[in-house]
Design an enzyme around this catalytic site. Structure first.
Site: not given
Length: 345
Positions: A91, A104, A115, A164-165, A196, A219-220, A336
């Site tokens: 996506e 994005c 996460c 993804g990372e 990100s 961070l969160h 997000c």
């Protein structure tokens, strides 16, 4: 065997062309036609002779995913479901605004970080996207907008905030960024591209030297206890190592302020104490905070925070530049943390 043009940087394409008997200057010719003018075949490249076009078609191809579905949000956000060569899907989201239009981009099919608050992470990991699969997201949406008569909505910003990372697909992401910044294309500058990451500190040190773009850190949480609970990666890359790597990044790119993304989760990380702890953590970094509100997805255990404004005011009072991200595309599961591309189906 054919070679995918989009898999190569300009320098790599030059080498591959020379290796196959073409002149070096063809690389820039080809990239201008693809990135600036959106051409999908060599036969459309008018300043290349027919004989050379035929030879190029024999040895190279220009990758194009299939648009399987497009969803439109009430706020104008578009979510694209793209089918790849192996029938996997990914996506990509287009977010129009008054002064900018952002795409994005996804870097992986699924995500291995896991996460707890992220739909993508809960659906598991399939594979990395190739360089051409990353770049083709940008080119496919650009072409779609043109066909829909929306050329005035020119893509101005690119964020690697999709599935993804990015740092776990480092080589393909870095090559993609190099091509998106190709000086003959749409003029996407390093100030308009943001990567990100959940914070793989060891690779962040490499980014400081290699990535000429903006950095956003997911961070969160203000401490290891909370962060390890909601982000398993913190058990191997804790906050101390992450902040240290961010400071190193800032030494290389003083003009590119790091954004620390902080998703407010009701009753978990949104207390006054958390706000003050976060301010203490970030006061010596060259960074700003972007507060995110939680976007629901099926089977999620989390809830919205009712303390967004209060949290923001505390950070600002402590001298931390803070903004609250506008939620976009939630009604089509494009916000997000909501992307999944139906990986479970």
């Amino acid at each position: 065997m054919k070679y995918g043009v989009l898999n190569y940087t300009k320098e790599e394409l030059q080498d591959k062309l020379i290796e196959n008997g073409f002149q070096k200057f063809r690389a820039e010719q080809i990239m201008v036609w693809i990135y600036r003018f959106g051409k999908k075949s060599f036969s459309e490249m008018k300043n290349i002779s027919k004989a050379v076009q035929v030879k190029l078609e024999d040895l190279f191809y220009i990758y194009q995913p299939e648009i399987k579905n497009v969803l439109s949000s009430a706020d104008g956000t578009l979510k694209f479901l793209l089918k790849l060569f192996d029938n996997n899907t990914v996506e990509t989201v287009f977010i129009p605004e008054n002064k900018r239009n952002t795409i994005c981009v996804s870097s992986q099919i699924g995500c291995a970080i896991g996460c707890k608050f992220c739909n993508t992470g809960q659906n598991g990991f399939v594979r990395n996207l190739s360089t051409e699969e990353i770049i083709s997201q940008f080119l496919t949406i650009k072409d779609y907008l043109k066909k829909q008569g929306l050329e005035h909505k020119k893509i101005t910003n690119i964020v690697f905030m999709g599935m993804g990372e990015p740092l776990l697909n480092y080589n393909n992401v870095s090559k993609s960024i190099s091509n998106m910044m190709f000086d003959k294309n749409e003029g996407i500058s390093k100030r308009k591209i943001t990567v990100s990451t959940s914070g793989i500190s060891s690779i962040l040190m490499k980014i400081a030297k290699d990535f000429p773009c903006k950095l956003a850190i997911s961070l969160h949480a203000p401490n290891d206890e909370i962060r390890s609970d909601i982000m398993p990666i913190n058990k191997t890359h804790n906050i101390e190592s992450l902040i240290s790597a961010c400071k190193e990044y800032s030494r290389y790119h003083k003009y590119l302020k790091i954004t620390f993304e902080y998703l407010l989760l009701g009753g978990i990380n949104d207390s006054k104490e958390c706000a003050h702890e976060l301010a203490n953590l970030l006061k010596k970094t060259n960074g700003k905070v972007n507060l995110l509100e939680f976007n629901f997805w099926k089977e999620s255990e989390f809830k919205h925070s009712l303390k967004t404004k209060e949290f923001s005011e505390i950070l600002e009072s402590r001298g931390i530049q803070t903004s609250i991200r506008t939620r976009r595309g939630e009604d089509i599961m494009a916000a997000c943390g909501q992307l999944s591309s139906n990986l479970k189906q």
